[in-house]
Design a protein around this motif. Structure first.
Motif, PDB file in Angstrom:
ATOM      1  N   UNK A 272       0.795  -1.238   0.000  1.00 40.52           N
ATOM      2  CA  UNK A 272       0.000   0.000   0.000  1.00 40.52           C
ATOM      3  C   UNK A 272       0.824   1.283   0.000  1.00 40.52           C
ATOM      4  N   UNK A 273       2.129   1.176   0.079  1.00 43.17           N
ATOM      5  CA  UNK A 273       2.951   2.384   0.222  1.00 43.17           C
ATOM      6  C   UNK A 273       3.989   2.513  -0.889  1.00 43.17           C
ATOM      7  N   UNK A 274       4.198   3.753  -1.356  1.00 43.37           N
ATOM      8  CA  UNK A 274       5.259   4.031  -2.321  1.00 43.37           C
ATOM      9  C   UNK A 274       6.613   4.060  -1.626  1.00 43.37           C
ATOM     10  N   UNK A 275       6.606   4.511  -0.380  1.00 43.98           N
ATOM     11  CA  UNK A 275       7.850   4.606   0.374  1.00 43.98           C
ATOM     12  C   UNK A 275       7.548   4.350   1.837  1.00 43.98           C
ATOM     13  N   UNK A 276       8.437   3.623   2.504  1.00 43.54           N
ATOM     14  CA  UNK A 276       8.332   3.511   3.948  1.00 43.54           C
ATOM     15  C   UNK A 276       9.716   3.240   4.534  1.00 43.54           C
ATOM     16  N   UNK A 277       9.914   3.732   5.739  1.00 44.71           N
ATOM     17  CA  UNK A 277      11.177   3.522   6.433  1.00 44.71           C
ATOM     18  C   UNK A 277      10.882   3.165   7.884  1.00 44.71           C
ATOM     19  N   UNK A 278      11.810   2.418   8.466  1.00 44.66           N
ATOM     20  CA  UNK A 278      11.618   1.912   9.821  1.00 44.66           C
ATOM     21  C   UNK A 278      12.978   1.892  10.497  1.00 44.66           C
ATOM     22  N   UNK A 279      13.063   2.480  11.679  1.00 41.87           N
ATOM     23  CA  UNK A 279      14.349   2.518  12.368  1.00 41.87           C
ATOM     24  C   UNK A 279      14.168   2.425  13.877  1.00 41.87           C
ATOM     25  N   UNK A 280      15.190   1.902  14.523  1.00 43.54           N
ATOM     26  CA  UNK A 280      15.226   1.903  15.974  1.00 43.54           C
ATOM     27  C   UNK A 280      15.851   3.211  16.435  1.00 43.54           C
ATOM     28  N   UNK A 281      15.088   3.991  17.185  1.00 44.15           N
ATOM     29  CA  UNK A 281      15.607   5.237  17.734  1.00 44.15           C
ATOM     30  C   UNK A 281      16.444   4.971  18.974  1.00 44.15           C
ATOM     31  N   UNK A 282      16.066   3.955  19.714  1.00 46.95           N
ATOM     32  CA  UNK A 282      16.799   3.563  20.920  1.00 46.95           C
ATOM     33  C   UNK A 282      16.634   2.052  21.066  1.00 46.95           C
ATOM     34  N   UNK A 283      17.720   1.283  21.115  1.00 51.96           N
ATOM     35  CA  UNK A 283      17.604  -0.174  21.131  1.00 51.96           C
ATOM     36  C   UNK A 283      17.172  -0.756  22.469  1.00 51.96           C
ATOM     37  N   UNK A 284      17.188   0.054  23.538  1.00 50.12           N
ATOM     38  CA  UNK A 284      16.944  -0.529  24.860  1.00 50.12           C
ATOM     39  C   UNK A 284      16.314   0.507  25.790  1.00 50.12           C
ATOM     40  N   UNK A 285      14.977   0.496  25.880  1.00 54.24           N
ATOM     41  CA  UNK A 285      14.262   1.390  26.789  1.00 54.24           C
ATOM     42  C   UNK A 285      13.441   0.556  27.770  1.00 54.24           C
ATOM     43  N   UNK A 297      10.761 -14.108  27.720  1.00 50.88           N
ATOM     44  CA  UNK A 297      11.629 -14.417  26.581  1.00 50.88           C
ATOM     45  C   UNK A 297      12.164 -13.168  25.874  1.00 50.88           C
ATOM     46  N   UNK A 298      11.776 -12.006  26.368  1.00 50.66           N
ATOM     47  CA  UNK A 298      12.143 -10.758  25.700  1.00 50.66           C
ATOM     48  C   UNK A 298      13.560 -10.346  26.087  1.00 50.66           C
ATOM     49  N   UNK A 299      14.351  -9.946  25.086  1.00 51.65           N
ATOM     50  CA  UNK A 299      15.725  -9.513  25.315  1.00 51.65           C
ATOM     51  C   UNK A 299      15.837  -8.015  25.545  1.00 51.65           C
ATOM     52  N   UNK A 300      14.935  -7.254  24.924  1.00 52.99           N
ATOM     53  CA  UNK A 300      14.991  -5.806  25.047  1.00 52.99           C
ATOM     54  C   UNK A 300      13.697  -5.202  24.507  1.00 52.99           C
ATOM     55  N   UNK A 301      13.436  -3.965  24.856  1.00 55.42           N
ATOM     56  CA  UNK A 301      12.338  -3.196  24.273  1.00 55.42           C
ATOM     57  C   UNK A 301      12.961  -2.038  23.521  1.00 55.42           C
ATOM     58  N   UNK A 302      12.671  -1.934  22.236  1.00 53.02           N
ATOM     59  CA  UNK A 302      13.256  -0.900  21.386  1.00 53.02           C
ATOM     60  C   UNK A 302      12.232   0.180  21.084  1.00 53.02           C
ATOM     61  N   UNK A 303      12.675   1.434  21.096  1.00 56.43           N
ATOM     62  CA  UNK A 303      11.849   2.536  20.613  1.00 56.43           C
ATOM     63  C   UNK A 303      12.034   2.617  19.105  1.00 56.43           C
ATOM     64  N   UNK A 304      10.932   2.522  18.354  1.00 57.95           N
ATOM     65  CA  UNK A 304      11.030   2.481  16.894  1.00 57.95           C
ATOM     66  C   UNK A 304      10.199   3.588  16.261  1.00 57.95           C
ATOM     67  N   UNK A 305      10.572   3.927  15.039  1.00 63.19           N
ATOM     68  CA  UNK A 305       9.897   4.978  14.270  1.00 63.19           C
ATOM     69  C   UNK A 305       9.563   4.440  12.894  1.00 63.19           C
ATOM     70  N   UNK A 306       8.283   4.530  12.535  1.00 67.93           N
ATOM     71  CA  UNK A 306       7.809   4.109  11.225  1.00 67.93           C
ATOM     72  C   UNK A 306       7.261   5.323  10.487  1.00 67.93           C
ATOM     73  N   UNK A 307       7.742   5.526   9.284  1.00 67.77           N
ATOM     74  CA  UNK A 307       7.234   6.612   8.428  1.00 67.77           C
ATOM     75  C   UNK A 307       6.869   5.999   7.079  1.00 67.77           C
ATOM     76  N   UNK A 308       5.590   6.072   6.714  1.00 61.11           N
ATOM     77  CA  UNK A 308       5.121   5.460   5.489  1.00 61.11           C
ATOM     78  C   UNK A 308       4.314   6.475   4.683  1.00 61.11           C
ATOM     79  N   UNK A 309       4.425   6.396   3.357  1.00 58.55           N
ATOM     80  CA  UNK A 309       3.696   7.281   2.450  1.00 58.55           C
ATOM     81  C   UNK A 309       2.768   6.439   1.598  1.00 58.55           C
ATOM     82  N   UNK A 310       1.483   6.732   1.645  1.00 58.24           N
ATOM     83  CA  UNK A 310       0.465   5.918   0.968  1.00 58.24           C
ATOM     84  C   UNK A 310       0.562   6.044  -0.560  1.00 58.24           C
ATOM     85  N   UNK A 311       0.449   4.916  -1.210  1.00 54.44           N
ATOM     86  CA  UNK A 311       0.485   4.879  -2.682  1.00 54.44           C
ATOM     87  C   UNK A 311      -0.831   5.416  -3.235  1.00 54.44           C
TER      88      UNK A 311
END
Length: 311
Positions: A272-285, A297-311
């Protein structure tokens, strides 16, 4: 919040601004640690009352301000002392009211370091929007931080702060008036259920932890707290106009080499998207959360950022 209460709270905010009040809200663990230091048992100034949520005596505060607080209904008894039921945090040049520490009520309105990361990352992404959106919504707006930032940056846009929590919406209205904005409205909605039409911009900073008490401002549902974030991605893509942007800040519990949240939304993003990006802003919060049930079973909680542009 009735109109007289809202007007009185607005007057409290203006009083704080007139007295150069500033406060950056920290994590609950840091807040607890600072308040336990010797000498911090009682508030000594406005930051102690409205930032650190410390108890105070009537003689410790200007009578005019205490009267406004009583009129606004934000004073409660704390033993022989008093305490404010709201905090006020600095967000850029704005002042934002939210719940006092500790945030234990089901309808608590949260504001903290996640809010700063969310708004800061969103503002750095604003150049992608060129002239800006015509119609934008902050899903799960809380006290309105994200919606306020959009309305301030794009005064021509119609901005909606949507939340299921009526207490949050009441504070969003006051915070909007305090910021002097006229292009932001608060709307009660369970995600998009109470909203009509489509949008050029959808932003969200939803709850993402597993909370045994299922407090609305903390609990993200199944998938180790990612269920709500997945719903927001899927429903947002269905309400975005062509070329519209989704900006999501959330936390993801990582239990190995695979990011289950990303894999759950990847098919929708790719189709559904022409462009999207996903990154971890902080690997361990929120490392302390890993000792709670459901995170075995969880090793860490990451702060993530998703930016998507609809097609």
């Amino acid at each position: 919040m009735t109109s007289p209460h809202a007007n009185a709270l607005l007057a409290v905010g203006r009083y704080l601004r007139a007295h150069d009040y500033r406060f950056i809200t920290v994590t609950p663990s840091t807040h607890r640690r600072i308040n336990r230091r010797p000498g911090n048992e009682r508030a000594a100034d406005l930051r102690g009352i409205f930032g650190w949520s410390r108890p105070f005596a009537p003689a410790d505060i200007d009578a005019e301000l205490l009267g406004l607080m009583r009129e606004a209904g934000i004073v409660e008894q704390d033993g022989a002392l008093l305490r404010s039921t709201l905090r006020a945090s600095t967000l850029g040049e704005m002042l934002v009211f939210h719940s006092a520490y500790p945030t234990e009520e089901d309808d608590a309105v949260f504001f903290g370091p996640d809010t700063y990361r969310f708004v800061g990352t969103m503002e750095r992404a604003f150049p992608w929007l060129a002239a800006g959106p015509t119609r934008a919504v902050d899903i799960g707006c809380g006290g309105g931080a994200g919606a306020l930032a959009i309305a301030r940056a794009f005064p021509h846009a119609e901005v909606i702060g949507a939340d299921i929590n009526t207490r949050a919406l009441a504070l969003t209205v006051v915070n909007t008036r305090l910021a002097g904005l006229d292009n932001l409205q608060a709307c009660r909605s369970d995600l998009f259920d109470g909203l009509e039409g489509d949008f050029d911009l959808v932003v969200s900073n939803p709850p993402y932890v597993l909370d045994p008490s299922e407090l609305a401002y903390r609990h993200g549902g199944d998938m180790r707290g990612a269920e709500l974030s997945v719903r927001i991605v899927k429903e947002s893509l269905g309400r975005l106009r062509r070329g519209g942007h989704l900006m999501l800040y959330t936390g993801v519990a990582i239990a190995g080499p695979v990011d289950d949240f990303l894999e759950a939304v990847r098919p929708d993003l790719e189709t559904q998207c022409d462009h999207w990006s996903y990154e971890e802003l902080d690997p361990d919060i929120f490392g302390g959360q890993l000792g709670e049930p459901g995170y075995e079973e969880v090793e860490r909680i990451a702060a993530v950022w998703l930016h998507a542009i609809k097609r």
